[in-house]
Design a protein around this motif. Sequence first.
Motif, PDB file in Angstrom:
ATOM      1  N   UNK A   1       0.827  -1.209   0.000  1.00 25.81           N
ATOM      2  CA  UNK A   1       0.000   0.000   0.000  1.00 25.81           C
ATOM      3  C   UNK A   1       0.860   1.258   0.000  1.00 25.81           C
ATOM      4  N   UNK A   2       1.891   1.272   0.836  1.00 26.24           N
ATOM      5  CA  UNK A   2       2.789   2.427   0.870  1.00 26.24           C
ATOM      6  C   UNK A   2       3.438   2.633  -0.491  1.00 26.24           C
ATOM      7  N   UNK A   3       3.919   1.558  -1.090  1.00 26.58           N
ATOM      8  CA  UNK A   3       4.545   1.671  -2.408  1.00 26.58           C
ATOM      9  C   UNK A   3       3.592   2.217  -3.448  1.00 26.58           C
ATOM     10  N   UNK A   4       2.350   1.770  -3.431  1.00 27.31           N
ATOM     11  CA  UNK A   4       1.365   2.240  -4.403  1.00 27.31           C
ATOM     12  C   UNK A   4       1.076   3.727  -4.217  1.00 27.31           C
ATOM     13  N   UNK A   5       0.734   4.137  -3.004  1.00 25.92           N
ATOM     14  CA  UNK A   5       0.338   5.531  -2.789  1.00 25.92           C
ATOM     15  C   UNK A   5       1.514   6.493  -2.918  1.00 25.92           C
ATOM     16  N   UNK A   6       2.699   6.064  -2.505  1.00 26.01           N
ATOM     17  CA  UNK A   6       3.868   6.939  -2.591  1.00 26.01           C
ATOM     18  C   UNK A   6       4.493   6.894  -3.989  1.00 26.01           C
TER      19      UNK A   6
ATOM     20  N   UNK B   1       1.588   2.502 -16.667  1.00 26.35           N
ATOM     21  CA  UNK B   1       3.003   2.186 -16.885  1.00 26.35           C
ATOM     22  C   UNK B   1       3.692   1.774 -15.588  1.00 26.35           C
ATOM     23  N   UNK B   2       3.180   2.264 -14.476  1.00 29.61           N
ATOM     24  CA  UNK B   2       3.766   1.913 -13.170  1.00 29.61           C
ATOM     25  C   UNK B   2       3.126   0.661 -12.571  1.00 29.61           C
ATOM     26  N   UNK B   3       2.262  -0.002 -13.324  1.00 31.45           N
ATOM     27  CA  UNK B   3       1.720  -1.286 -12.890  1.00 31.45           C
ATOM     28  C   UNK B   3       0.435  -1.251 -12.109  1.00 31.45           C
ATOM     29  N   UNK B   4      -0.270  -0.112 -12.083  1.00 27.96           N
ATOM     30  CA  UNK B   4      -1.549  -0.065 -11.374  1.00 27.96           C
ATOM     31  C   UNK B   4      -2.534  -1.027 -12.028  1.00 27.96           C
ATOM     32  N   UNK B   5      -3.347  -1.668 -11.219  1.00 28.43           N
ATOM     33  CA  UNK B   5      -4.373  -2.566 -11.738  1.00 28.43           C
ATOM     34  C   UNK B   5      -5.491  -1.727 -12.363  1.00 28.43           C
ATOM     35  N   UNK B   6      -5.594  -1.764 -13.675  1.00 34.38           N
ATOM     36  CA  UNK B   6      -6.584  -0.976 -14.398  1.00 34.38           C
ATOM     37  C   UNK B   6      -7.933  -1.680 -14.358  1.00 34.38           C
TER      38      UNK B   6
ATOM     39  N   UNK C   1     -10.637   4.154 -13.743  1.00 35.85           N
ATOM     40  CA  UNK C   1     -10.635   3.477 -12.454  1.00 35.85           C
ATOM     41  C   UNK C   1      -9.458   2.519 -12.364  1.00 35.85           C
ATOM     42  N   UNK C   2      -8.802   2.526 -11.204  1.00 37.71           N
ATOM     43  CA  UNK C   2      -7.746   1.575 -10.877  1.00 37.71           C
ATOM     44  C   UNK C   2      -8.016   1.058  -9.466  1.00 37.71           C
ATOM     45  N   UNK C   3      -7.350  -0.031  -9.124  1.00 37.04           N
ATOM     46  CA  UNK C   3      -7.458  -0.560  -7.767  1.00 37.04           C
ATOM     47  C   UNK C   3      -6.106  -0.497  -7.093  1.00 37.04           C
ATOM     48  N   UNK C   4      -6.120  -0.214  -5.790  1.00 36.55           N
ATOM     49  CA  UNK C   4      -4.876  -0.253  -5.029  1.00 36.55           C
ATOM     50  C   UNK C   4      -4.585  -1.700  -4.626  1.00 36.55           C
TER      51      UNK C   4
END
Length: 137
Positions: free
Chosen positions: A19-24, A102-107, A122-125
């Motif tokens: 979660x930290x990696x995704x949001x930061x 491009x950074x790998x977010x789940x689309x 929309x993406x998911x964390x």
Amino acid sequence: MTNITIHSTFLPHDDPEASLGFYRDTLGFELRNDVGYNGMRWITVGPAGQPGISIVLYPPQASPGVTDDERRTIAAMMAKGTYATLILATPDLDATFERLAARGAEVVEAPTEQPYGVRDCAVRDPAGNMLRIQERR
């Protein structure tokens, strides 16, 4: 007139490092606080330039009064992406979407004109929380 403002909102997480990696790193939010207690972590992040608004990523198992059955239901809803939603905004939806993808977010949904009058994606964390990102006009 009232003088009430939004200070923070809470989103559940089941993996603090992801979660930290995704949001930061993926969204580009700044880390504001990282508190551990009894093997759990509460991580506060927020958009740079908006110091008065924060998102607290919290371990849902720490919520008082939640039964084991409710915890299982919460975990199942998080896994499906139906437990929590956050609406964000950006002036350039296409560029934001491309950067996140491009950074790998789940689309979940590419930029789309919605029938209710907004253009968003929309993406998911990593915990399954739905993030809808609207284009500011």
